[in-house]
Design an enzyme around this catalytic site. Structure first.
Site, PDB file in Angstrom:
ATOM      1  N   GLU A 118       8.413  16.164  15.476  1.00  0.00           N
ATOM      2  CA  GLU A 118       8.857  15.960  14.095  1.00  0.00           C
ATOM      3  C   GLU A 118       8.116  16.932  13.180  1.00  0.00           C
ATOM      4  OE1 GLU A 118       7.937  12.173  11.997  1.00  0.00           O
ATOM      5  OE2 GLU A 118      10.062  12.103  11.522  1.00  0.00           O
ATOM      6  N   LYS A 142       0.843  -1.193   0.000  1.00  0.00           N
ATOM      7  CA  LYS A 142       0.000   0.000   0.000  1.00  0.00           C
ATOM      8  C   LYS A 142       0.875   1.238   0.000  1.00  0.00           C
ATOM      9  CE  LYS A 142      -2.080   3.097   2.657  1.00  0.00           C
ATOM     10  NZ  LYS A 142      -2.069   4.136   1.667  1.00  0.00           N
ATOM     11  N   CYS A 153      12.972  10.983   7.476  1.00  0.00           N
ATOM     12  CA  CYS A 153      12.796  10.532   8.860  1.00  0.00           C
ATOM     13  C   CYS A 153      14.088  10.710   9.652  1.00  0.00           C
ATOM     14  CB  CYS A 153      12.306   9.098   8.905  1.00  0.00           C
ATOM     15  SG  CYS A 153      13.107   8.024   7.733  1.00  0.00           S
ATOM     16  N   GLU A 164       9.134   1.501  11.121  1.00  0.00           N
ATOM     17  CA  GLU A 164      10.177   2.513  10.941  1.00  0.00           C
ATOM     18  C   GLU A 164       9.457   3.848  11.058  1.00  0.00           C
ATOM     19  OE1 GLU A 164      12.138   5.295   9.630  1.00  0.00           O
ATOM     20  OE2 GLU A 164      12.370   4.340   7.661  1.00  0.00           O
TER      21      GLU A 164
HETATM   22  P1  NAI Z   1       1.076   8.456   8.044  1.00  0.00           P
HETATM   23  O1  NAI Z   1       1.864   7.714   9.040  1.00  0.00           O
HETATM   24  O2  NAI Z   1      -0.361   8.710   8.333  1.00  0.00           O
HETATM   25  O3  NAI Z   1       1.113   7.672   6.635  1.00  0.00           O
HETATM   26  C1  NAI Z   1       2.060   6.707   6.248  1.00  0.00           C
HETATM   27  C2  NAI Z   1       1.339   5.560   5.550  1.00  0.00           C
HETATM   28  O4  NAI Z   1       0.472   4.909   6.462  1.00  0.00           O
HETATM   29  C3  NAI Z   1       0.457   5.990   4.377  1.00  0.00           C
HETATM   30  O5  NAI Z   1       0.523   5.003   3.371  1.00  0.00           O
HETATM   31  C4  NAI Z   1      -0.913   6.016   5.010  1.00  0.00           C
HETATM   32  O6  NAI Z   1      -1.972   5.857   4.091  1.00  0.00           O
HETATM   33  C5  NAI Z   1      -0.840   4.829   5.946  1.00  0.00           C
HETATM   34  N1  NAI Z   1      -1.799   4.854   7.051  1.00  0.00           N
HETATM   35  C6  NAI Z   1      -2.365   5.930   7.643  1.00  0.00           C
HETATM   36  N2  NAI Z   1      -3.205   5.545   8.631  1.00  0.00           N
HETATM   37  C7  NAI Z   1      -3.152   4.185   8.663  1.00  0.00           C
HETATM   38  C8  NAI Z   1      -3.783   3.196   9.470  1.00  0.00           C
HETATM   39  N3  NAI Z   1      -4.650   3.505  10.429  1.00  0.00           N
HETATM   40  N4  NAI Z   1      -3.484   1.917   9.240  1.00  0.00           N
HETATM   41  C9  NAI Z   1      -2.601   1.568   8.291  1.00  0.00           C
HETATM   42  N5  NAI Z   1      -2.003   2.442   7.485  1.00  0.00           N
HETATM   43  C10 NAI Z   1      -2.263   3.742   7.670  1.00  0.00           C
HETATM   44  O7  NAI Z   1       1.822   9.798   7.746  1.00  0.00           O
HETATM   45  P2  NAI Z   1       1.229  11.096   7.010  1.00  0.00           P
HETATM   46  O8  NAI Z   1      -0.146  11.398   7.495  1.00  0.00           O
HETATM   47  O9  NAI Z   1       1.391  10.887   5.563  1.00  0.00           O
HETATM   48  O10 NAI Z   1       2.240  12.225   7.517  1.00  0.00           O
HETATM   49  C11 NAI Z   1       2.058  12.836   8.776  1.00  0.00           C
HETATM   50  C12 NAI Z   1       3.360  13.054   9.492  1.00  0.00           C
HETATM   51  O11 NAI Z   1       3.992  11.818   9.761  1.00  0.00           O
HETATM   52  C13 NAI Z   1       4.403  13.830   8.701  1.00  0.00           C
HETATM   53  O12 NAI Z   1       4.205  15.200   8.830  1.00  0.00           O
HETATM   54  C14 NAI Z   1       5.678  13.366   9.336  1.00  0.00           C
HETATM   55  O13 NAI Z   1       5.950  14.097  10.500  1.00  0.00           O
HETATM   56  C15 NAI Z   1       5.388  11.937   9.724  1.00  0.00           C
HETATM   57  N6  NAI Z   1       5.928  10.990   8.739  1.00  0.00           N
HETATM   58  C16 NAI Z   1       7.086  10.357   9.031  1.00  0.00           C
HETATM   59  C17 NAI Z   1       7.652   9.503   8.118  1.00  0.00           C
HETATM   60  C18 NAI Z   1       8.924   8.817   8.402  1.00  0.00           C
HETATM   61  O14 NAI Z   1       9.556   8.286   7.492  1.00  0.00           O
HETATM   62  N7  NAI Z   1       9.354   8.761   9.628  1.00  0.00           N
HETATM   63  C19 NAI Z   1       7.054   9.269   6.800  1.00  0.00           C
HETATM   64  C20 NAI Z   1       5.802   9.956   6.611  1.00  0.00           C
HETATM   65  C21 NAI Z   1       5.295  10.777   7.560  1.00  0.00           C
END
Ligand code: NAI
Ligand code: MG
Length: 511
Positions: free
Chosen positions: A405, A196, A304, A270
Site C-alpha cells: 500500500e 482518538k 484505503c 478497517e
Molecule cells: P496508523 O495506522 O499508524 O495510524 C492510524 C491511527 O492509529 C492514528 O490515529 C494513530 O495515532 C493510531 N495508532 C498508531 N499506533 C497505534 C497503536 N499502537 N495503538 C492504537 N492506535 C494507534 O497509520 P499512519 O502511520 O498514519 O500511516 C501509515 C500508513 O498506513 C500509510 O502510509 C498508509 O499506507 C496506511 N494507512 C491506511 C489507512 C486506511 O484507511 N487503510 C489510513 C491511514 C494509513
C-alpha cells in the site's frame, strides 16, 4: 498595490485562512463536556501540508487523560446517556448533526487546511459524514428485538444492548467521514465514546466535540489528542473500554487486535487495500480511464479503497494508457483552497517521503514510468508536499509497487490476456478491500464480481458509498463492515431472555 496588480500567493492565502479558522478556537482535548488540557501540560503542532506551516497546537494527551476520558464516558453511559429512550437518543444525535450542518463550512475549511485536500472535496465529505450520522440516528428507531419460538411453556426473546464505552481510532486521510462511520453507529446504538483522531489531523474532531456542548449530555463524546503509542495504545488496552473500532494501517491493526485480546474487547478493523480495477476489452475506454484516474488520484491517492492496480486487457492496453495519461495530465494541481483545484498535496512529510521512495522502487523493479513521478511546487512558493500524479506501466503483479500500500497517487498498470488471468491478478494480493470492473457486458460484470475476493466491487464506477451499502475488507483488509445497517449490530450485544412459564393459575388479589 492596486487590486489588479495583486496576485495572492498560496502562502498568503493559507496564512489568512489559518488565522480566520483558528481565531476563536482553542484545540484542546474534550472530556466530560469541556475543554481538557493534557495532564502533562504539553502541546504539539498540526501542520498545513500545502504550505508546510503550523496551523495550531493541540494538547498532547497520555494515559492519564485517556483514563479521564474513559471514566467520563462510563459515568455518562451509566447515567444520562444510558437513561435516554431510543427515540430521545436519536433526537439528540439529529439535533447535534443539525448544529454540525450549520457549521459545515467551518468544518470543511478546517478539514482542508489540516489534510491538504481540496476545499470542494472537504465540503462534499463533511456533508457525507453528516449523512452517515443521521442515517444511524434514523435506523436505530426502527430496530426491534425478536422472539424465539421454543416451547409452549417457555417464552424466549432477544434484546440488543450497547456495549458501554466505545474507543474509536481514526486516521488522517478522511477525518470527518471515517469518524462519522464509527461515531454514528456507536452513539445510535447507545454507547458513549472516546475518540482518538490522527495526530496529524486533529482539528475537525475537536470542533465536532465542542459543537456537541449542550446538545449531547456531557461525557457522551470525548476526544483525546495525541500519538498512537501515547494515546491509541492505552485506549486499546483499557479495561474500561468495551468495544474498539480502528481504521488505519494493517500493521497497526494487528497491534490493536493484540491489545484488545488481553481484555477480550471486540474489534472492528478497517485496514489497508490494494484494489484492482479490471478494464475488460469491451469497456468504454474513455469512461474507464476517467474512473481509473478518479480511483487513484482522488484525495491524492490517500484512500484505503484506491484503485492502485489497473489491470488492463492487452488488446486495449495502448489506447487505454494514452487516455489514462491524458486524465492524469488534466488534474488541476495546486492550492486546495482554490475552487478549481482537484489535486492537493500529500497530507504529510511522511506520506511525501513514502511516495518518493516507492517511485524509486518502481523504477528499480523495472516498471516503465508512463507519467509523473516528480515532486512539484505548483505555485512556486508553497513548500508543500506536492507530487505529480504518477502512472507506472509494464508492472508485474509481484512487484512491490503492485503489492504494497503506497497510499499516494501512484497507479500500477498491469496487463492481462484472458479472464482467468485477470481474476488471478486481482486476487493475488493480501488485501481485499475494494475492486472495480469496466465492461459493457453485465453478465461478465456479475461473473467477475462473484470471482473477485473483495468487500466491494464497483462496476463502471469508483468510490460510490452511501449510507446502507456495507464497506469493509476481505483478508488483511479488516474485520467487520462499516456504513451499513449491520454496523449498528457491531456496537451492540445481544441478550437472550428465556422465561419458564408456570401453568396458568389466577392468583387472588393481595388484600
Ligand atoms: P496508523 O495506522 O499508524 O495510524 C492510524 C491511527 O492509529 C492514528 O490515529 C494513530 O495515532 C493510531 N495508532 C498508531 N499506533 C497505534 C497503536 N499502537 N495503538 C492504537 N492506535 C494507534 O497509520 P499512519 O502511520 O498514519 O500511516 C501509515 C500508513 O498506513 C500509510 O502510509 C498508509 O499506507 C496506511 N494507512 C491506511 C489507512 C486506511 O484507511 N487503510 C489510513 C491511514 C494509513
Ligand atoms: Mg503509524
Amino acid at each position: 498595490m492596486t487590486q489588479s496588480q495583486f496576485t495572492e500567493t498560496m502562502r498568503e492565502n493559507h496564512q489568512r485562512a489559518i488565522d480566520e479558522a483558528t481565531a476563536d478556537v482553542r484545540f484542546d482535548a474534550w472530556i466530560d463536556g469541556e475543554a481538557h488540557t493534557a495532564a502533562g501540560g504539553e502541546r504539539f503542532e498540526t501542520r498545513d501540508p500545502a504550505i508546510e506551516k503550523p496551523i495550531t497546537t493541540v494538547s498532547r494527551c497520555g494515559e492519564e487523560d485517556v483514563d479521564a476520558a474513559v471514566n467520563a464516558a462510563r459515568e455518562t453511559f451509566e447515567g444520562e446517556w444510558g437513561e435516554l429512550t431510543k427515540s430521545e437518543r436519536s433526537d439528540a444525535i439529529l439535533d447535534w448533526a443539525g448544529v454540525l450542518r450549520d457549521h459545515s463550512e467551518d468544518l470543511a475549511l478546517l478539514e482542508s487546511l489540516d489534510t491538504g485536500k481540496p476545499l470542494a472535496n472537504a465540503e462534499y465529505e463533511v456533508g457525507k459524514a453528516l449523512d452517515y450520522i443521521e442515517y444511524y440516528a434514523h435506523i436505530v428507531r426502527g430496530e426491534q428485538g425478536n422472539q424465539v419460538p421454543v416451547a409452549d411453556d417457555v417464552h424466549a426473546y432477544a434484546t440488543q444492548e450497547p456495549y458501554g464505552v466505545a474507543g474509536l481510532i481514526v486516521p488522517w486521510n478522511y477525518p470527518m467521514i471515517l469518524t462519522s462511520w464509527k461515531l454514528g453507529p456507536a452513539l445510535a446504538a447507545g454507547n458513549t465514546v472516546v475518540l482518538k483522531p490522527a495526530e496529524n489531523t486533529p482539528l475537525t474532531a475537536t470542533r465536532i466535540a465542542q459543537l456537541s456542548e449542550g446538545v449531547l449530555p456531557d461525557g457522551t463524546l470525548n476526544v483525546v489528542h495525541g500519538f498512537g503509542d501515547e494515546v491509541g495504545a492505552p485506549l486499546t488496552r483499557h479495561e474500561g473500554v468495551d468495544k474498539l473500532s480502528f481504521t488505519g494501517e494493517d500493521r497497526t491493526g494487528e497491534v490493536v487486535m493484540k491489545a484488545a485480546a488481553e481484555q477480550i474487547t471486540p474489534v472492528t478493523l478497517e485496514l489497508g487495500g490494494k484494489s484492482p480495477f479490471i478494464v475488460f476489452p469491451d469497456a468504454n475506454l474513455e469512461q474507464a480511464a476517467e474512473i481509473a484516474a478518479d480511483g487513484i488520484f482522488y484525495n491524492t491517492g490517500q484512500s484505503c479503497d484506491a484503485f492502485s492496480r489497473t489491470v488492463v486487457h492487452e488488446s486495449v492496453h495502448d489506447e487505454f494508457l494514452d487516455l489514462f495519461v491524458e486524465e492524469a495530465a488534466a488534474r488541476e494541481i495546486g492550492d486546495p483552497l482554490r475552487d478549481s483545484t482537484d489535486f492537493g498535496p500529500l497530507a504529510s512529510e511522511q506520506q511525501f517521503e513514502k511516495v518518493r521512495e516507492y517511485v524509486e522502487v518502481g523504477k528499480e523493479e523495472g516498471a516503465t514510468l508512463a507519467y509523473g513521478g516528480e515532486p512539484i511546487d505548483p505555485a512556486g512558493d508553497s513548500e508543500g508536499w506536492f507530487v505529480e500524479p504518477t502512472i507506472f506501466d509494464d508492472v508485474d503483479n509481484d512487484m512491490r509497487i503492485a503489492q504494497e500500500e503506497i497510499f499516494g497517487p501512484v497507479a500500477s498498470v498491469i496487463g492481462f490476456e484472458d479472464y482467468e488471468e485477470a481474476i488471478e491478478i486481482a486476487n493475488s494480493i493480501d488485501f481485499g478491500l475494494a475492486s472495480g470492473v469496466a465492461t459493457r457486458d453485465l453478465s461478465l460484470a456479475h461473473q467477475a464480481a462473484d470471482d473477485i475476493d473483495a468487500g466491494t466491487v464497483w462496476v463502471n464506477q469508483y468510490g460510490r458509498l452511501v449510507p446502507g451499502t456495507a464497506f469493509g475488507g476481505f483478508k488483511r483488509s479488516g474485520i467487520g463492515r462499516e456504513c451499513a445497517k449491520e454496523t449498528l449490530e457491531k456496537y451492540q450485544q445481544t441478550k437472550t431472555v428465556n422465561v419458564a412459564l408456570d401453568d396458568p393459575e389466577l392468583r387472588p388479589r393481595d388484600e
